[in-house]
Design an enzyme around this catalytic site. Sequence first.
Site, PDB file in Angstrom:
ATOM      1  CG  HIS A 178      -2.194  -0.694   1.091  1.00  0.00           C
ATOM      2  ND1 HIS A 178      -2.268  -2.038   0.803  1.00  0.00           N
ATOM      3  CD2 HIS A 178      -3.483  -0.254   1.200  1.00  0.00           C
ATOM      4  CE1 HIS A 178      -3.553  -2.400   0.744  1.00  0.00           C
ATOM      5  NE2 HIS A 178      -4.298  -1.335   0.978  1.00  0.00           N
ATOM      6  CG  HIS A 232       2.231  -3.421   6.351  1.00  0.00           C
ATOM      7  ND1 HIS A 232       3.075  -4.318   5.735  1.00  0.00           N
ATOM      8  CD2 HIS A 232       1.188  -3.247   5.498  1.00  0.00           C
ATOM      9  CE1 HIS A 232       2.574  -4.660   4.566  1.00  0.00           C
ATOM     10  NE2 HIS A 232       1.427  -4.040   4.401  1.00  0.00           N
TER      11      HIS A 232
END
Length: 307
Positions: A178, A232
């Site tokens: 992302h 993450h």
Amino acid sequence: MSYSGSDPVGEMPEVWLGSHTARSHGVKVARIHMHDWLILLLLVIIDALLNFIEPFHRFVGQGMMTDLTYPFKPNTVPVWAVPILAGVLPIAVFCVYYYYRKDVYDLHHSILGLLFSLLVTGVITDAIKDAVGRPRPNFFWRCFPDGKEAFNPVTKDVICHGDAKVIKEGYKSFPSGHSSWSFAGLTYLAWYMSGKLRVFDRRGHVAKLCIILIPVLIAVLVGISRVDDYWHHWTDVFAGALIGTTVAAFCYLQFFPYPNEIEGWAPHAFFEMMAERNKVQPSGVRANSICMRGMTDIETAFMAADT
């Protein structure tokens, strides 16, 4: 190559504005760069294969679960939204500029550079993901959806009993896709807007700087959402941002000058075309056939509304 005709540096005849449209020169420009488009297709295939193969399953012992037991939440920024932010949004800006200036060189090269930025970043990111195999912060709930741990009695490695696809994605934490994609597309857009707005003309217009920082801020917020969603670690986001920003800079400068240069408003190909035209046309013919207007302010000539 810089334009070095008889006109003052950075100036151009008003009649040349809108004289190179997608209809008149689009096919020619695309044909010249046909090999670049073929390479883009190859990058798409490579990235698809990288997403198909199984990533490296890094050893995860029971004592390592401390930082991997965060909640398994849905994405704040869905996967489908990333191409819109990083790809569709910048292309929309390119098209708006083309609508007003009708410069196919700028439109073609800006889109080509953006796609290279996104796809090169995607290949690098996914290749590293597969090679590293770092578990995500929510790996525990991916591996043990029922909350019951299971470890190999000999190797002490995890024995996952969750959904195979979910577990596969659980080993793709580093770096953040992302983040890398968002920075690749939106940082490229920031470079593009810097050249068009003449941000670095040393006139101290801070408002211009604020405008070009908007895309960067969007990319930063996307990266932050990845940490907030526990998909993450912060180092994953930092690495993704670094990859995307670096690739975006290289891809932009492949097609455009530095934004702080006097010719930073147009792609290299435009000035090469101008130089070739000056070689072909005698100066006398050129002076008699084209109505010139001196332009001492590039920003006024190219960014202000036509009068």
